[in-house]
Design a protein around this motif. Structure first.
Motif, PDB file in Angstrom:
ATOM      1  N   ASP A  11      -5.909 -11.893   1.358  1.00  0.00           N
ATOM      2  CA  ASP A  11      -4.620 -11.473   1.907  1.00  0.00           C
ATOM      3  C   ASP A  11      -4.006 -10.467   0.938  1.00  0.00           C
ATOM      4  O   ASP A  11      -3.630 -10.818  -0.178  1.00  0.00           O
ATOM      5  N   CYS A  12      -3.945  -9.193   1.364  1.00  0.00           N
ATOM      6  CA  CYS A  12      -3.562  -8.115   0.444  1.00  0.00           C
ATOM      7  C   CYS A  12      -2.131  -7.667   0.680  1.00  0.00           C
ATOM      8  O   CYS A  12      -1.751  -7.382   1.799  1.00  0.00           O
ATOM      9  N   PRO A  13      -1.359  -7.560  -0.386  1.00  0.00           N
ATOM     10  CA  PRO A  13       0.037  -7.173  -0.272  1.00  0.00           C
ATOM     11  C   PRO A  13       0.199  -5.746   0.233  1.00  0.00           C
ATOM     12  O   PRO A  13      -0.640  -4.887  -0.015  1.00  0.00           O
ATOM     13  N   GLY A  14       1.318  -5.491   0.903  1.00  0.00           N
ATOM     14  CA  GLY A  14       1.516  -4.191   1.514  1.00  0.00           C
ATOM     15  C   GLY A  14       2.395  -3.240   0.737  1.00  0.00           C
ATOM     16  O   GLY A  14       2.437  -2.063   1.035  1.00  0.00           O
ATOM     17  N   HIS A  15       3.112  -3.737  -0.264  1.00  0.00           N
ATOM     18  CA  HIS A  15       4.002  -2.855  -0.996  1.00  0.00           C
ATOM     19  C   HIS A  15       3.232  -1.701  -1.613  1.00  0.00           C
ATOM     20  O   HIS A  15       2.128  -1.878  -2.113  1.00  0.00           O
ATOM     21  N   VAL A  16       3.838  -0.508  -1.581  1.00  0.00           N
ATOM     22  CA  VAL A  16       3.125   0.704  -1.986  1.00  0.00           C
ATOM     23  C   VAL A  16       2.568   0.591  -3.402  1.00  0.00           C
ATOM     24  O   VAL A  16       1.490   1.074  -3.708  1.00  0.00           O
ATOM     25  N   GLN A  17       3.290  -0.087  -4.294  1.00  0.00           N
ATOM     26  CA  GLN A  17       2.815  -0.212  -5.678  1.00  0.00           C
ATOM     27  C   GLN A  17       1.550  -1.044  -5.778  1.00  0.00           C
ATOM     28  O   GLN A  17       0.858  -1.026  -6.773  1.00  0.00           O
ATOM     29  N   TYR A  18       1.301  -1.820  -4.735  1.00  0.00           N
ATOM     30  CA  TYR A  18       0.221  -2.773  -4.867  1.00  0.00           C
ATOM     31  C   TYR A  18      -0.984  -2.408  -4.005  1.00  0.00           C
ATOM     32  O   TYR A  18      -1.798  -3.240  -3.674  1.00  0.00           O
ATOM     33  N   THR A  19      -1.108  -1.125  -3.676  1.00  0.00           N
ATOM     34  CA  THR A  19      -2.239  -0.679  -2.875  1.00  0.00           C
ATOM     35  C   THR A  19      -3.565  -1.012  -3.534  1.00  0.00           C
ATOM     36  O   THR A  19      -4.565  -1.254  -2.874  1.00  0.00           O
ATOM     37  N   ARG A  20      -3.548  -1.050  -4.868  1.00  0.00           N
ATOM     38  CA  ARG A  20      -4.792  -1.389  -5.553  1.00  0.00           C
ATOM     39  C   ARG A  20      -5.335  -2.738  -5.099  1.00  0.00           C
ATOM     40  O   ARG A  20      -6.530  -2.968  -5.129  1.00  0.00           O
ATOM     41  N   ASN A  21      -4.451  -3.612  -4.665  1.00  0.00           N
ATOM     42  CA  ASN A  21      -4.921  -4.902  -4.196  1.00  0.00           C
ATOM     43  C   ASN A  21      -5.650  -4.792  -2.858  1.00  0.00           C
ATOM     44  O   ASN A  21      -6.547  -5.570  -2.568  1.00  0.00           O
ATOM     45  N   THR A  22      -5.238  -3.823  -2.056  1.00  0.00           N
ATOM     46  CA  THR A  22      -5.949  -3.607  -0.800  1.00  0.00           C
ATOM     47  C   THR A  22      -7.352  -3.073  -1.072  1.00  0.00           C
ATOM     48  O   THR A  22      -8.320  -3.444  -0.407  1.00  0.00           O
ATOM     49  N   VAL A  23      -7.454  -2.205  -2.055  1.00  0.00           N
ATOM     50  CA  VAL A  23      -8.776  -1.706  -2.457  1.00  0.00           C
ATOM     51  C   VAL A  23      -9.637  -2.889  -2.901  1.00  0.00           C
ATOM     52  O   VAL A  23     -10.800  -3.013  -2.532  1.00  0.00           O
ATOM     53  N   THR A  24      -9.034  -3.782  -3.693  1.00  0.00           N
ATOM     54  CA  THR A  24      -9.748  -4.973  -4.154  1.00  0.00           C
ATOM     55  C   THR A  24     -10.243  -5.809  -2.982  1.00  0.00           C
ATOM     56  O   THR A  24     -11.419  -6.159  -2.905  1.00  0.00           O
ATOM     57  N   GLY A  25      -9.328  -6.116  -2.062  1.00  0.00           N
ATOM     58  CA  GLY A  25      -9.698  -6.956  -0.917  1.00  0.00           C
ATOM     59  C   GLY A  25     -10.749  -6.293  -0.045  1.00  0.00           C
ATOM     60  O   GLY A  25     -11.689  -6.937   0.424  1.00  0.00           O
ATOM     61  N   ALA A  26     -10.610  -4.974   0.151  1.00  0.00           N
ATOM     62  CA  ALA A  26     -11.521  -4.256   1.045  1.00  0.00           C
ATOM     63  C   ALA A  26     -12.920  -4.128   0.447  1.00  0.00           C
ATOM     64  O   ALA A  26     -13.899  -3.995   1.179  1.00  0.00           O
ATOM     65  N   SER A  27     -13.024  -4.177  -0.888  1.00  0.00           N
ATOM     66  CA  SER A  27     -14.321  -3.924  -1.516  1.00  0.00           C
ATOM     67  C   SER A  27     -15.369  -4.968  -1.135  1.00  0.00           C
ATOM     68  O   SER A  27     -16.552  -4.675  -1.093  1.00  0.00           O
ATOM     69  N   THR A  28     -14.936  -6.189  -0.866  1.00  0.00           N
ATOM     70  CA  THR A  28     -15.899  -7.230  -0.504  1.00  0.00           C
ATOM     71  C   THR A  28     -15.852  -7.574   0.985  1.00  0.00           C
ATOM     72  O   THR A  28     -16.603  -8.435   1.440  1.00  0.00           O
ATOM     73  N   ALA A  29     -14.957  -6.894   1.730  1.00  0.00           N
ATOM     74  CA  ALA A  29     -14.718  -7.328   3.113  1.00  0.00           C
ATOM     75  C   ALA A  29     -15.759  -6.780   4.090  1.00  0.00           C
ATOM     76  O   ALA A  29     -16.152  -5.622   4.016  1.00  0.00           O
ATOM     77  N   ASP A  30     -16.177  -7.654   5.008  1.00  0.00           N
ATOM     78  CA  ASP A  30     -16.985  -7.219   6.142  1.00  0.00           C
ATOM     79  C   ASP A  30     -16.084  -6.737   7.268  1.00  0.00           C
ATOM     80  O   ASP A  30     -16.509  -6.024   8.169  1.00  0.00           O
ATOM     81  N   ALA A  31     -14.817  -7.201   7.252  1.00  0.00           N
ATOM     82  CA  ALA A  31     -13.872  -6.812   8.297  1.00  0.00           C
ATOM     83  C   ALA A  31     -12.479  -6.692   7.694  1.00  0.00           C
ATOM     84  O   ALA A  31     -12.097  -7.492   6.842  1.00  0.00           O
ATOM     85  N   LEU A  32     -11.739  -5.684   8.146  1.00  0.00           N
ATOM     86  CA  LEU A  32     -10.344  -5.530   7.720  1.00  0.00           C
ATOM     87  C   LEU A  32      -9.450  -5.707   8.943  1.00  0.00           C
ATOM     88  O   LEU A  32      -9.671  -5.071   9.980  1.00  0.00           O
ATOM     89  N   VAL A  33      -8.460  -6.593   8.818  1.00  0.00           N
ATOM     90  CA  VAL A  33      -7.454  -6.732   9.861  1.00  0.00           C
ATOM     91  C   VAL A  33      -6.196  -6.025   9.360  1.00  0.00           C
ATOM     92  O   VAL A  33      -5.593  -6.436   8.368  1.00  0.00           O
ATOM     93  N   LEU A  34      -5.839  -4.929  10.031  1.00  0.00           N
ATOM     94  CA  LEU A  34      -4.686  -4.137   9.619  1.00  0.00           C
ATOM     95  C   LEU A  34      -3.518  -4.440  10.546  1.00  0.00           C
ATOM     96  O   LEU A  34      -3.637  -4.318  11.767  1.00  0.00           O
ATOM     97  N   LEU A  35      -2.400  -4.834   9.944  1.00  0.00           N
ATOM     98  CA  LEU A  35      -1.229  -5.127  10.763  1.00  0.00           C
ATOM     99  C   LEU A  35      -0.359  -3.898  10.928  1.00  0.00           C
ATOM    100  O   LEU A  35      -0.128  -3.156   9.977  1.00  0.00           O
ATOM    101  N   VAL A  36       0.130  -3.729  12.150  1.00  0.00           N
ATOM    102  CA  VAL A  36       1.075  -2.655  12.434  1.00  0.00           C
ATOM    103  C   VAL A  36       2.217  -3.283  13.213  1.00  0.00           C
ATOM    104  O   VAL A  36       1.992  -4.076  14.126  1.00  0.00           O
ATOM    105  N   ASP A  37       3.446  -2.962  12.827  1.00  0.00           N
ATOM    106  CA  ASP A  37       4.624  -3.468  13.535  1.00  0.00           C
ATOM    107  C   ASP A  37       4.771  -2.684  14.844  1.00  0.00           C
ATOM    108  O   ASP A  37       4.875  -1.451  14.817  1.00  0.00           O
ATOM    109  N   ALA A  38       4.795  -3.386  15.958  1.00  0.00           N
ATOM    110  CA  ALA A  38       4.862  -2.721  17.269  1.00  0.00           C
ATOM    111  C   ALA A  38       6.093  -1.816  17.373  1.00  0.00           C
ATOM    112  O   ALA A  38       6.085  -0.826  18.098  1.00  0.00           O
TER     113      ALA A  38
END
Lengths: 438, 300
Positions: free
Chosen positions: A88-115
């Motif tokens: 579960d990767c944080p969305g705050h702009v400063q913490y994008t590095r965590n998304t890179v971390t999570g994505a590096s091992t992921a077979d699937a990414l679920v991206l949330l978008v506010d309708a």
């Protein structure tokens, strides 16, 4: 047979990621009664009208105090035939590095978008990260459908905008689902509140994803972790002369009797044994951890690679790579770093910063430095060779870290773009993958 | 089937062996924490597999609270002898005896383990500590890296962790710092039991249903013994119980259970509605962030 799917979630601040994750855990019955009671109690103490499922995942004191997710949290849930590891990767702009971390091992990414909000800068950034890190499957959860009255047109507009950005980035396979994490619509069970949608729920989609087979399908590579030589320490005299090379198969299949090449030595030999503590195997495949015995006694050490003879990587001291810069201190030309590639760490210099990606224009831009969260292209000169594959061909042997030799900090996540040795063989189709076109 | 696909346990096992070999190869003086609890038993089993047919290339260490179950200590010693391991014991009792630590008013000794642990690491200059912690255990542990840096005071800084990418673990540290390594990060309680079943791993008997004299305190069944006894209105009863976690006798609760075999336990764990720490650990009930606070100070 229960299989494993590694996935990551990402989104912008307040998209409801933690709520979605809480909902996945709750509706797959992965939350136990005492954990739920604790969440209910804290929700009440905070004066919330409803149970805040985000509290299930926000584990640190500071996160609960601020109501935001700071760090990647790993969660585990299972359906009948699949177990999920969720980053579960944080969305705050400063913490994008965590998304890179999570994505590096992921077979699937679920991206949330506010309708209500549609595509934001963070949405683009996260899709760019998914493209860069080659996450095999991307699912866009258009969340908070309850707040837009489950309106089909709003969903269609947002879904169209997001998948358009995804296509630009080479993620033509992105799929959109209308969900309400708060109400549980289309997360685990399908909803009747959006009758115009006849697709699967998020969990149904995740259960049906084909397991990533890229690694086992690519050519054989085994980075040597260590040499196992018990000598006199062996309790069984039969193993006194044992010499095996232990490692996790990064890609491909190896069979007993097969010819392999040891790199960077460049010497060919034969696999005479594939050992595990449970006995000998006739063949082994990625991502198995095994120990290989070879016909010839070469001087093989940690950091060497045992590879298929055909299409073996060519050792190189020049790397051209895409990097996600993860450290506060910016990158500069001439900087000394350590390159950690598979089991080998070598000193290197950043020889050139070719450019960075402007995420708003989705275009390359000239730059002297790379700052935290920048995605750019660098060339590196290495003190000794590594056996790199193109990241497009192999995530395991195409990825590397840049490490600060003094502090030990991880500076960047790198992906090999190719190097002179095989630039002719690995031509990237223009437009297929933006990141490689800088 | 070629190329094949590993099943869940096969993939978790391979990942854990890779992690153990990486840390062992990159760090100079590793040590493996071994308490006789099921997670540390499984971790040791994986470590023995990782170096087969060689011996375990590092010692094991037990932080003994002085309130351990005698049968678990006997099990520990039997395993150490069977595999010819080097065992180090860091004793909380020694610290209490000479006044370096004082007994807490609630009698629990779990938080007292941190100081003897950190002192033992410094004394033996260990730079890598293998722990059996799992991310599914607890909210703060869910944020933990596989290879996690500790500063010279043994402290964990959860807000400033290194990003951990692919399977490339960065174990670099400065003198005085060390790393904690968690090969079972991605395992759940159910995975551990499935693996115990698949591998035929033997465990201390108190994981299985047995009769024991217990009393109820704060909704937990505590053993009647030298370190914990009923007070006031608490009454001793003899019940059929088992332990889901094994720790300090004074704060580890038993659960009522008829599960006498690994197969029974698999069914029980798959259908339980209470988490293992919630059911059995008094020290984790202190506050919402009890584990985070202990971990920041250097607890395992």
């Amino acid at each position: 047979m229960s299989t494993l799917l590694r996935m990551a979630t990402a989104g912008s601040v307040d998209d409801g990621k933690s709520t979605l994750v809480g909902r996945l855990l709750h509706d797959t019955k992965s939350v136990l009664a005492d954990q739920m009671q604790a969440v209910e109690r804290v929700s009440k103490e905070k004066g919330l009208g409803v149970v805040d499922l985000a509290l299930l995942t926000d584990g640190l004191r500071a996160e609960r105090e601020q109501g935001i997710t700071i760090d990647v949290a790993y969660r585990y849930f299972a359906s009948a035939n699949r177990t999920f590891i969720l980053a579960d990767c944080p969305g705050h702009v400063q913490y994008t590095r965590n998304t890179v971390t999570g994505a590096s091992t992921a077979d699937a990414l679920v991206l949330l978008v506010d309708a209500r909000k549609g595509v934001l800068e963070q949405t683009r950034r996260h899709l760019a990260v998914a493209a860069l890190l080659r996450v095999p499957h991307v699912i866009v959860a258009v969340n908070k459908m309850d707040l837009v009255g489950y309106d089909a047109d709003i969903f269609a507009r947002v879904a169209q905008a997001v998948t358009a950005v995804a296509s630009e980035l080479g993620l033509g396979h992105a799929v959109a689902i209308p969900v309400s994490a708060l109400e549980g619509d289309n997360v685990v069970t399908r909803t009747s509140r959006a009758p115009w949608y006849d697709g699967p729920s998020l969990l149904e989609l995740l259960e049906g994803l084909p397991a990533a087979q890229d690694a086992a399908a690519y050519a054989f590579r085994l980075p040597v972790q260590l040499t196992i030589r018990p000598q006199d320490a062996s309790r069984d005299p039969a193993f006194r002369d044992y010499r095996g090379y232990a490692g996790q198969i990064a890609s491909g299949v190896v069979r007993r009797g097969e010819q392999v090449v040891v790199l960077p030595l460049g010497l060919a030999t034969t696999v005479v044994g594939i050992d595990t503590a449970d006995g000998e195997l006739d063949e082994a495949f990625a991502p198995m951890s095994v120990t290989l015995r070879l016909a010839d006694e070469f001087d093989i050490a940690r950091g060497d690679m045992i590879a298929a003879v055909e299409s073996a990587p060519v050792p190189t001291q020049d790397l051209d790579g895409m990097v996600a810069w993860l450290h506060e201190r910016p990158a500069r030309v001439g900087q000394r770093v350590l390159v950690k590639h598979t089991t080998r760490s070598v000193p290197a210099t950043i020889r050139d910063i070719a450019g960075r990606l402007d995420l708003d224009k989705m275009a390359p831009q000239a730059t002297e430095t790379l700052a935290l969260n920048d995605i750019g292209r660098v060339s590196l000169r290495l003190a000794s060779p590594v056996m790199a594959d193109n990241y497009l061909a192999s995530r395991r042997t195409g990825s590397f870290l840049l490490i600060d030799p003094q502090s030990g900090a991880t500076l960047a996540a790198g992906m090999v773009r190719g190097h002179q040795a095989f630039s002719d063989e690995m031509t990237i189709i223009p437009g297929q993958f933006w990141a490689w076109e800088i | 089937m070629s190329p094949g696909q590993l099943d869940l346990l096969g993939e978790l096992e391979s990942e854990a062996i890779h992690i153990i070999r990486e840390a062992s190869a990159e760090l100079e003086r590793p040590v493996l924490l071994f308490s006789g609890g099921k997670d540390s038993v499984v971790m040791l089993h994986l470590a023995l597999k990782a170096f087969w047919p060689g011996p375990l290339p590092f010692p094991v260490m037990h932080v003994d609270t002085g309130h351990n179950f005698p049968e678990v200590l006997a099990y520990r010693d039997e395993v150490v002898a069977r595999h010819r391991l080097r065992l180090l014991v860091a004793s909380v009792q020694d610290y209490l005896d000479d006044g370096r630590l004082v007994e807490r008013s609630d009698g629990t000794r779990n938080p007292l383990q941190t100081q003897p642990l950190l002192d033992a690491l410094a004394e033996h200059r260990f730079d890598a500590v293998f722990g059996g912690g799992r991310r599914d255990e607890e909210k703060a542990r869910a944020k933990e890296r596989v290879v996690s840096l500790r500063d010279e005071f043994g402290q964990w800084d959860p807000r400033n962790q290194r990003p951990e990418l692919w399977n490339l673990y960065n174990a670099r540290h400065r003198p005085g710092e060390h790393v904690r390594v968690f090969p079972l990060s991605n395992w759940t309680e159910l995975d551990v039991w499935r693996y115990v079943d698949r591998e035929g791993i033997d465990l201390p008997g108190l994981y299985f249903a047995h009769t024991r004299e217990v009393f109820e305190r704060d909704g937990m069944w505590l053993a009647v013994g030298p370190y914990s006894a009923p007070r006031g209105a608490e009454a001793a009863e003899t019940l059929t119980v088992r332990y889901r976690t094994v720790g300090d006798m004074s704060c580890t609760g038993a659960v009522q259970s008829e599960a006498a075999t690994v197969a029974d336990i698999l069914i029980e764990v798959a259908t339980t509605r209470i988490s293992e720490r919630g059911a059995t650990r008094a020290d984790d009930r202190l506050t919402e962030a009890a584990m985070e606070d202990r971990k920041k100070e250097g607890y395992f």
